[in-house]
Design an enzyme around this catalytic site. Structure first.
Site, PDB file in Angstrom:
ATOM      1  N   ASN A  11       0.886  -1.172   0.000  1.00 12.65           N
ATOM      2  CA  ASN A  11       0.000   0.000   0.000  1.00 12.65           C
ATOM      3  C   ASN A  11       0.921   1.218   0.000  1.00 12.65           C
ATOM      4  OD1 ASN A  11      -2.738   1.029   2.224  1.00 12.65           O
ATOM      5  ND2 ASN A  11      -2.418   1.403   0.059  1.00 12.65           N
ATOM      6  N   CYS A  73      -5.355   5.829   7.404  1.00  9.63           N
ATOM      7  CA  CYS A  73      -4.781   4.712   6.653  1.00  9.63           C
ATOM      8  C   CYS A  73      -3.785   4.011   7.566  1.00  9.63           C
ATOM      9  CB  CYS A  73      -4.094   5.198   5.390  1.00  9.63           C
ATOM     10  SG  CYS A  73      -3.179   3.899   4.524  1.00  9.63           S
ATOM     11  N   ASN A 170     -12.657   5.369   9.238  1.00 12.36           N
ATOM     12  CA  ASN A 170     -13.195   5.442   7.888  1.00 12.36           C
ATOM     13  C   ASN A 170     -14.105   4.228   7.684  1.00 12.36           C
ATOM     14  OD1 ASN A 170     -11.152   3.544   7.900  1.00 12.36           O
ATOM     15  ND2 ASN A 170     -10.064   4.353   6.138  1.00 12.36           N
ATOM     16  N   HIS A 172     -16.032   0.850   6.405  1.00 11.99           N
ATOM     17  CA  HIS A 172     -15.686  -0.429   5.787  1.00 11.99           C
ATOM     18  C   HIS A 172     -16.911  -1.336   5.726  1.00 11.99           C
ATOM     19  CE1 HIS A 172     -11.320   0.224   5.836  1.00 11.99           C
ATOM     20  NE2 HIS A 172     -11.556   0.880   6.951  1.00 11.99           N
ATOM     21  N   GLU A 221     -10.472   0.114  -2.207  1.00 10.54           N
ATOM     22  CA  GLU A 221     -10.421   1.296  -1.362  1.00 10.54           C
ATOM     23  C   GLU A 221     -11.137   2.479  -2.003  1.00 10.54           C
ATOM     24  OE1 GLU A 221      -7.298   2.406   1.243  1.00 10.54           O
ATOM     25  OE2 GLU A 221      -5.985   0.817   0.486  1.00 10.54           O
ATOM     26  N   ARG A 222     -11.925   3.126  -1.190  1.00  6.42           N
ATOM     27  CA  ARG A 222     -12.646   4.320  -1.609  1.00  6.42           C
ATOM     28  C   ARG A 222     -11.661   5.368  -2.124  1.00  6.42           C
ATOM     29  NH1 ARG A 222     -15.256   7.852   3.195  1.00  6.42           N
ATOM     30  NH2 ARG A 222     -13.074   7.619   3.789  1.00  6.42           N
ATOM     31  N   CYS A 230      -4.686  -2.791   3.032  1.00  9.67           N
ATOM     32  CA  CYS A 230      -5.412  -1.708   3.690  1.00  9.67           C
ATOM     33  C   CYS A 230      -5.401  -1.993   5.189  1.00  9.67           C
ATOM     34  CB  CYS A 230      -6.842  -1.603   3.174  1.00  9.67           C
ATOM     35  SG  CYS A 230      -7.841  -0.364   4.022  1.00  9.67           S
ATOM     36  N   GLY A 231      -4.682  -1.166   5.945  1.00 12.25           N
ATOM     37  CA  GLY A 231      -4.535  -1.411   7.374  1.00 12.25           C
ATOM     38  C   GLY A 231      -5.838  -1.283   8.144  1.00 12.25           C
ATOM     39  N   GLY A 233      -8.709  -1.563   6.899  1.00 13.33           N
ATOM     40  CA  GLY A 233      -9.559  -2.651   6.414  1.00 13.33           C
ATOM     41  C   GLY A 233      -9.275  -3.951   7.138  1.00 13.33           C
TER      42      GLY A 233
END
Length: 289
Positions: A11, A73, A170, A172, A221-222, A230-231, A233
């Site tokens: 990432n 992130c 964020n 998910h 990812e958005r 994605c951490g 995530g």
């Protein structure tokens, strides 16, 4: 403008030292789009400015590859920790970083070169206290049918999936299913991201359970599309795995770009993420004019 490209489990982001480099706020979204382009720019999943922090040691100001602002992130914040230590902006192996108003605590693993034991070493791994998971639909946000969206049906492109929604700063949507490796994510990912049940769009994790301590994940990812990791995530996946009684509270999440180890301390309701941080290369941007 000087920059450093770094990655955590593939990432990758472009990092700019906000202590030294000055960029107008209005120019940052376009700069993120231009630099993130993998054909005409440097190539990355986004752009991160490392700034002085008023409520923490440092601030992470993050933009997705499409220029939109991002709240958090997990892979990105680990690289922030490596950057500030390796560049001598801190001597501490425990730091705080604020992003979008939320402060995270990070513990740094520093290794010295055996041939140069006198050196201060470099950061190879970072453990992040990612805070408490959020499952209240209005706070994620998601339009749900009850007090939590756990194993809830969602119709996407005419097919029903089961999703569990969690925010780690964020949004998910976690989907447990077989055949994740063969999934055509470039087709279904945008349909999840822009589904009308997600008022602020969403990141979507497609997860295959390998055993109660291990799973395999791919992520859309958005604002960035499919990424290698994605951490946040992975943290959402660990929480969703417990809520669905599919995994233990500590799980290794296998990703296209590597592995992250996630622990959900149920008693304190805190999620911890441990993983690598790597410097790829450094450079200087020419004046576009």
């Amino acid at each position: 403008m000087k920059f450093t490209k770094m990655q955590g489990c593939g990432n990758d982001y472009i990092y700019v030292n906000g202590f030294q480099e000055q960029v107008d706020d209005a120019e940052k979204p376009e700069l993120a789009r231009r630099l993130s382009d993998r054909h005409f720019g440097i190539g990355s999943d986004g752009l991160i400015f490392i700034n002085p922090g008023s409520e923490a040691d440092f601030e992470m100001e993050m933009y997705n590859a499409d220029g939109s602002r991002a709240e958090m992130c997990g892979n990105g914040i680990r690289c922030v920790a490596k950057y500030v230590y390796d560049k001598g902006l801190t001597d501490s192996k425990h730091i705080s970083v604020v992003s979008a108003g939320k402060v995270k605590q990070l513990d740094l693993t520093v290794e010295r070169d055996p041939e140069h034991p006198e050196s201060r070493g470099v950061v190879t791994k970072v453990r992040v206290n990612m805070g408490s998971p959020v499952t209240e639909p209005d706070l994620i946000p998601v339009k749900a049918g009850g007090p939590r969206a756990v194993d809830e049906p969602i119709l996407v492109d005419g097919k029903e999936y089961r999703m569990t929604c969690v925010s780690m700063g964020n949004p998910h949507a976690v989907v447990f299913m077989p055949g994740v490796a063969e999934l055509k994510l470039e087709q279904i990912g945008p349909s999840f991201e822009h589904h009308d049940r997600f008022p602020a769009r969403t990141n979507t994790e497609f997860v295959e359970i390998l055993d109660r301590k291990t799973c395999f994940m791919r992520v859309w990812e958005r604002g960035s599309g499919e990424t290698l990791a994605c951490g946040t995530g992975c943290c959402a996946v660990a929480v969703a795995g417990v809520l669905n009684d599919l995994t233990d509270s500590a799980v290794t999440v296998k990703l296209l770009g590597g592995e992250l180890y996630i622990e959900w301390d149920r008693e304190k309701n805190l999620v911890y993420m441990t993983g690598p941080a790597v410097t790829v290369f450094e450079g200087v941007l020419p004046d576009p004019h």
